[in-house]
Structures are given as C-alpha cells and as structure tokens.
Design a protein around this motif. Structure first.
Motif, PDB file in Angstrom:
ATOM      1  N   LEU A  36       0.831  -1.199   0.000  1.00 43.37           N
ATOM      2  CA  LEU A  36       0.000   0.000   0.000  1.00 43.37           C
ATOM      3  C   LEU A  36       0.866   1.250   0.000  1.00 43.37           C
ATOM      4  O   LEU A  36       2.041   1.210   0.366  1.00 43.37           O
ATOM      5  CB  LEU A  36      -0.955   0.004   1.192  1.00 43.37           C
ATOM      6  N   ASP A  37       0.255   2.328  -0.463  1.00 46.70           N
ATOM      7  CA  ASP A  37       0.920   3.614  -0.534  1.00 46.70           C
ATOM      8  C   ASP A  37       0.576   4.401   0.732  1.00 46.70           C
ATOM      9  O   ASP A  37      -0.566   4.805   0.926  1.00 46.70           O
ATOM     10  CB  ASP A  37       0.419   4.355  -1.778  1.00 46.70           C
ATOM     11  N   ALA A  38       1.571   4.599   1.579  1.00 50.76           N
ATOM     12  CA  ALA A  38       1.331   5.243   2.864  1.00 50.76           C
ATOM     13  C   ALA A  38       1.196   6.759   2.737  1.00 50.76           C
ATOM     14  O   ALA A  38       1.003   7.448   3.729  1.00 50.76           O
ATOM     15  CB  ALA A  38       2.436   4.890   3.852  1.00 50.76           C
ATOM     16  N   LYS A  39       1.294   7.276   1.540  1.00 47.70           N
ATOM     17  CA  LYS A  39       1.028   8.710   1.354  1.00 47.70           C
ATOM     18  C   LYS A  39      -0.443   8.939   1.029  1.00 47.70           C
ATOM     19  O   LYS A  39      -1.030   9.933   1.423  1.00 47.70           O
ATOM     20  CB  LYS A  39       1.891   9.280   0.230  1.00 47.70           C
ATOM     21  N   THR A  40      -1.045   7.984   0.308  1.00 47.15           N
ATOM     22  CA  THR A  40      -2.436   8.149  -0.092  1.00 47.15           C
ATOM     23  C   THR A  40      -3.365   7.167   0.611  1.00 47.15           C
ATOM     24  O   THR A  40      -4.572   7.261   0.510  1.00 47.15           O
ATOM     25  CB  THR A  40      -2.598   7.932  -1.613  1.00 47.15           C
ATOM     26  N   TRP A  41      -2.784   6.166   1.313  1.00 49.33           N
ATOM     27  CA  TRP A  41      -3.561   5.132   2.007  1.00 49.33           C
ATOM     28  C   TRP A  41      -4.453   4.367   1.056  1.00 49.33           C
ATOM     29  O   TRP A  41      -5.627   4.133   1.309  1.00 49.33           O
ATOM     30  CB  TRP A  41      -4.338   5.740   3.194  1.00 49.33           C
ATOM     31  N   THR A  42      -3.854   4.024  -0.091  1.00 51.12           N
ATOM     32  CA  THR A  42      -4.564   3.212  -1.066  1.00 51.12           C
ATOM     33  C   THR A  42      -3.759   1.945  -1.355  1.00 51.12           C
ATOM     34  O   THR A  42      -2.540   1.901  -1.177  1.00 51.12           O
ATOM     35  CB  THR A  42      -4.752   3.977  -2.404  1.00 51.12           C
TER      36      THR A  42
END
Ligand SMILES: [Zn+2]
Length: 125
Positions: A36-42
């Motif tokens: 997952l992308d911890a900048k966008t939480w996706t």
C-alpha cells in the motif's frame, strides 16, 4: 481545535484491502510500502482506499478509511483527530471556491470547516 495535515499512524494495527475484485482482498494483512501507498492510504494493486484497524485510547478497535477531505461525501461519519472519540456526520463536502483553494466541509454540531483538499480524516465504515 488543532489538527494535523497528516494523521498519526501510531495506533494503526492492520491494513487490508476490502475490494473484492482485488487479488489482495484475501490477504490477511497488507504490508506498508510493499502493498500500500502510505502517502495516499490506497492499495498498490487496485488503487482503492485500504481498510485500517486502529486502536483508540481505551483499547477499542475501529475500522476506518483514511481519506482526504476532497474524497468525503455527505453522510460519511468522520473523526477529526486520532482520539477517535469524536465522530461527526458530514452534511456537505465541496470546493470552497475561495482564493486559498480550500475544501469546504459542513459538519453536524460543528459547523463549517475550511481545510486543505488533501487534509486527511478517518472515516468509519
Ligand atoms: Zn486492492
């Protein structure tokens, strides 16, 4: 009330993807950075918001999405901070149309809020 642009992740317990179409939806947990992308939480695989299990100060588990203001919709219940004891209903969510390029939120019992469009909030299921 003070709030931070990015919410603390200190109470995060587990991340999952609940998008049935996604091959990672059956995974027990998603790994930060890998899945997952911890900048966008996706989810890195499908792009949908990941489901986050959080513990509040009393040790109760909450299942939330971590969404930007511009992705909130009327009817959503959100918490404005990491306390998770302060859930409010979103009445309206739209561009503020002001010079600061803010986002407008109308919150039940709180009133009008102007925030950055990418300011994060926790939204309950
Ligand atoms: Zn996914």
């Amino acid at each position: 009330m003070a709030y931070s642009h990015y919410l603390s992740t200190d109470r995060d317990q587990r991340y999952t993807c609940d998008n049935k179409e996604c091959k990672h939806s059956t995974r027990r947990a998603l790994m930060l950075d890998t899945h997952l992308d911890a900048k966008t939480w996706t989810c890195n695989t499908c792009g949908e918001a990941v489901l986050i299990e959080l513990l509040d100060h009393a040790g109760k588990t909450h299942r939330v999405y971590r969404l930007q203001a511009q992705h909130l919709e009327p009817g959503d219940r959100i918490s404005r901070d990491n306390d998770l004891g302060d859930w409010v209903r979103v009445f309206d969510s739209k561009p503020a149309m002001n010079k600061r390029n803010e986002w407008f939120l109308a919150l039940k019992d709180v009133g009008k809020w102007f925030v950055k469009p990418d300011c994060y909030f926790h939204r309950t299921l």
